[in-house]
Write a protein that holds these residues in place. Structure first.
Motif, mmCIF file in Angstrom:
data_model
loop_
_atom_site.group_PDB
_atom_site.id
_atom_site.type_symbol
_atom_site.label_atom_id
_atom_site.label_comp_id
_atom_site.label_asym_id
_atom_site.label_seq_id
_atom_site.Cartn_x
_atom_site.Cartn_y
_atom_site.Cartn_z
ATOM 1 N N PRO A 113 -35.847 19.740 -47.801
ATOM 2 C CA PRO A 113 -34.477 20.207 -47.522
ATOM 3 C C PRO A 113 -33.507 19.066 -47.259
ATOM 4 C CG PRO A 113 -35.919 20.667 -45.665
ATOM 5 C CD PRO A 113 -36.805 20.227 -46.791
ATOM 6 N N THR A 132 -30.385 18.826 -49.770
ATOM 7 C CA THR A 132 -29.069 18.997 -49.138
ATOM 8 C C THR A 132 -28.208 17.760 -49.321
ATOM 9 O OG1 THR A 132 -30.132 20.414 -47.478
ATOM 10 C CG2 THR A 132 -27.896 19.678 -47.019
ATOM 11 N N LYS A 135 -24.702 17.637 -51.114
ATOM 12 C CA LYS A 135 -23.527 17.045 -50.481
ATOM 13 C C LYS A 135 -22.847 16.055 -51.409
ATOM 14 C CE LYS A 135 -21.216 16.486 -46.508
ATOM 15 N NZ LYS A 135 -20.592 17.592 -45.720
ATOM 16 N N ILE A 157 -34.182 27.473 -47.684
ATOM 17 C CA ILE A 157 -33.259 26.966 -46.664
ATOM 18 C C ILE A 157 -32.303 25.944 -47.271
ATOM 19 C CG2 ILE A 157 -33.126 25.577 -44.555
ATOM 20 C CD1 ILE A 157 -35.696 26.937 -43.637
ATOM 21 N N SER A 158 -32.811 25.121 -48.193
ATOM 22 C CA SER A 158 -31.949 24.141 -48.863
ATOM 23 C C SER A 158 -30.841 24.840 -49.646
ATOM 24 C CB SER A 158 -32.789 23.271 -49.803
ATOM 25 O OG SER A 158 -33.822 22.605 -49.106
ATOM 26 N N LEU A 185 -28.226 25.952 -47.156
ATOM 27 C CA LEU A 185 -27.450 24.815 -46.638
ATOM 28 C C LEU A 185 -26.432 24.320 -47.672
ATOM 29 C CD1 LEU A 185 -30.271 22.806 -44.819
ATOM 30 C CD2 LEU A 185 -28.457 24.152 -43.762
ATOM 31 N N ARG A 189 -23.530 26.637 -47.931
ATOM 32 C CA ARG A 189 -22.611 26.425 -46.806
ATOM 33 C C ARG A 189 -21.732 25.206 -47.051
ATOM 34 N NH1 ARG A 189 -24.445 25.579 -40.460
ATOM 35 N NH2 ARG A 189 -22.330 25.451 -39.601
ATOM 36 N N ILE A 190 -22.318 24.145 -47.587
ATOM 37 C CA ILE A 190 -21.540 22.948 -47.907
ATOM 38 C C ILE A 190 -20.496 23.258 -48.970
ATOM 39 C CG2 ILE A 190 -21.699 20.652 -48.967
ATOM 40 C CD1 ILE A 190 -24.434 20.361 -47.631
#
Length: 288
Positions: A198, A202, A206, A254-255, A258, A261-262
């Motif tokens: 993750p 992530t 990003k 989960i990655s 995340l 969300r980013i």
């Protein structure tokens, strides 16, 4: 370009190389100090690492003992533990020196993106190492010790150990100190690296290298790759393979959350600045 221009342009490079040298020296010094500290307590560390094996042997009413096959084996075990302990103890200093070297060349938003991952990476490694030590290793050792067999020369019944046929050789565990440490640390290292998934995904999200939609589209391939990884890393029993798959695949999901969300935060920021266009939104919807 004149010679003066060449000299002035090379000066910053020399300064960066000098700073890099200093950072490496500080990191190396911290590692050597940590290694020396770990060497003074290598015996308690090794005793702690043998707990999964001793528990598995105790469940079979067997004594927990290892042997030295080579004369120098104990010394190299102590050195290996010292190196691992030195890396763990010096990691905060190494990470700090790394940060001080790269931070001046980063923008504020890049610093805000990079620093959390620098902190999350060792935490996820420790989580993976703990998962391996407390869950996977006991299962693996119980599986491996199940291949022991008693015989007439050793008639004492051992719980969970098969009794060999008359006239055949008995098989009892007599492990090498060095081989046991190598097996245990390889498990811990493998799981610690797997739990970086993750963090890596992530960070790539990003940086805009991957998107949540692309990870969703690759989900079926990710499942196959994780199953292959589980079969390679763990012993050849379905239980430990299922446990590893059950630990890594949720990290993949989960990655995705995340990164989504980013992406939402990035979209909200661009909308607030008036830089978000409907074409970008339609393209994101098409990918999803």
């Amino acid at each position: 370009m004149s010679a003066d221009d060449i000299d002035s342009s090379s000066a910053p490079l020399i300064e960066h190389l000098a700073e890099l040298r200093n950072r490496i020296i500080y990191s190396l010094g911290a590692f050597l100090i940590g290694m020396c500290i770990a060497f003074t307590v290598w015996t308690p560390i090794f005793n702690f690492l043998t707990e999964p094996m001793c528990d598995a042997l105790a469940a079979r009413d067997q004594a927990c003992s290892l042997i030295l096959i080579k004369l120098q084996e104990g010394f190299f075990v102590a050195i290996r533990i010292s190196v691992m302990g030195g890396l763990m103890l010096s990691f905060p200093m190494i990470a700090y020196q790394m940060w001080r070297f790269v931070a001046p060349g980063l923008y504020k938003n890049e610093k805000n993106a990079f620093l959390p991952f620098l902190v999350a990476s060792p935490l996820m490694f420790l989580l993976g190492a703990a998962f391996s030590f407390y869950i996977v290793l006991p299962i693996a050792f119980n599986f491996f010790l199940g291949f022991q067999m008693t015989n007439a020369a050793n008639p004492t019944a051992i719980e969970g150990v098969v009794t060999a046929a008359p006239g055949t050789a008995g098989i009892l565990f007599q492990g090498s100190m060095e081989q046991y440490l190598a097996l245990t640390t390889n498990f811990i290292l493998a799981f610690g690296l797997c739990f970086q998934l993750p963090v890596l995904l992530t960070l790539m999200g990003k940086a805009g290298l991957i998107s949540a939609a692309s990870l969703v589209g690759m989900r079926k391939y990710a499942i196959v790759l994780i199953l292959i990884l589980s079969a390679v890393v763990t012993p050849p029993d379905m239980m430990s393979q299922a446990i590893l798959f059950g630990a890594i695949y949720p990290l993949y999901e989960i990655s995705i959350l995340l990164i989504r969300r980013i992406e939402k935060k990035r979209e909200a920021k661009l909308r607030a600045e008036g830089l978000w266009f409907e074409d970008d939104e339609e393209e994101a919807d098409d990918k999803a």
